[in-house]
Design a protein around this motif. Structure first.
Motif, mmCIF file in Angstrom:
data_model
loop_
_atom_site.group_PDB
_atom_site.id
_atom_site.type_symbol
_atom_site.label_atom_id
_atom_site.label_comp_id
_atom_site.label_asym_id
_atom_site.label_seq_id
_atom_site.Cartn_x
_atom_site.Cartn_y
_atom_site.Cartn_z
ATOM 1 N N SER A 23 0.759 -0.832 -0.490
ATOM 2 C CA SER A 23 -0.065 -0.529 -0.425
ATOM 3 C C SER A 23 1.166 1.373 0.178
ATOM 4 O O SER A 23 0.334 2.590 -0.457
ATOM 5 C CB SER A 23 -1.546 -0.033 1.233
ATOM 6 N N LYS A 24 2.064 1.352 0.473
ATOM 7 C CA LYS A 24 2.982 2.660 0.499
ATOM 8 C C LYS A 24 4.906 2.333 0.787
ATOM 9 O O LYS A 24 4.950 0.995 1.506
ATOM 10 C CB LYS A 24 3.104 3.223 1.997
ATOM 11 N N VAL A 26 7.289 3.826 2.993
ATOM 12 C CA VAL A 26 7.747 4.876 3.475
ATOM 13 C C VAL A 26 9.559 4.253 4.177
ATOM 14 O O VAL A 26 9.898 4.040 4.623
ATOM 15 C CB VAL A 26 7.443 5.024 5.012
ATOM 16 N N ARG A 62 8.964 2.720 -10.565
ATOM 17 C CA ARG A 62 7.456 3.339 -10.918
ATOM 18 C C ARG A 62 6.971 3.614 -11.930
ATOM 19 O O ARG A 62 6.360 4.812 -12.561
ATOM 20 C CB ARG A 62 6.787 4.364 -9.303
ATOM 21 N N CYS A 70 0.185 -3.255 -8.093
ATOM 22 C CA CYS A 70 1.027 -2.820 -6.988
ATOM 23 C C CYS A 70 0.768 -4.277 -5.694
ATOM 24 O O CYS A 70 0.979 -4.349 -4.384
ATOM 25 C CB CYS A 70 0.228 -1.695 -6.018
#
Length: 109
Positions: A23-24, A26, A62, A70
């Motif tokens: 989802s992400k 960091v 990306r 994803c």
């Protein structure tokens, strides 16, 4: 929680990351960490976290050469210089995430 260092890199292969959703990502440069909240898709979906400590290298594509996506297609691990190991994540988009670190922590939320 599973803590993995270079000595335990084979343990990563016992976890089925295929079709897990990222989802992400960091990245904290000052702390030398990378955190990836993911949704695992084994027999049922559940939240998990990949937390890399003492990160030496990060590369995130990306470009989506195979189209948008994803989800983890493959997660490979190999030896790296010194006490580090390299984790290569290929997404269903064709993008790749590469992290070289001293430690990876896998935890289920």
């Amino acid at each position: 929680m599973i803590v993995i260092s270079k000595k335990e890199i084979e343990e990563i292969k016992n976890i089925n990351f295929h079709d897990a959703k990222i989802s992400k990502i960091v990245c904290d440069y000052d702390e030398g960490t990378v955190e990836m909240p993911i949704i695992m898709d084994d027999t049922h979906q559940y939240a998990a976290l990949l937390n890399f400590k003492d990160v030496m290298y990060v590369k995130i594509d990306r470009k989506e050469p195979w189209g948008p996506g994803c989800y983890i297609s493959t997660l490979d691990v190999e030896d790296a210089k010194g006490d580090c190991f390299k984790v290569s994540i290929l997404l269903n988009s064709g993008d790749e995430v590469i992290i070289v670190a001293l430690k990876m922590i896998y935890s289920v939320k």
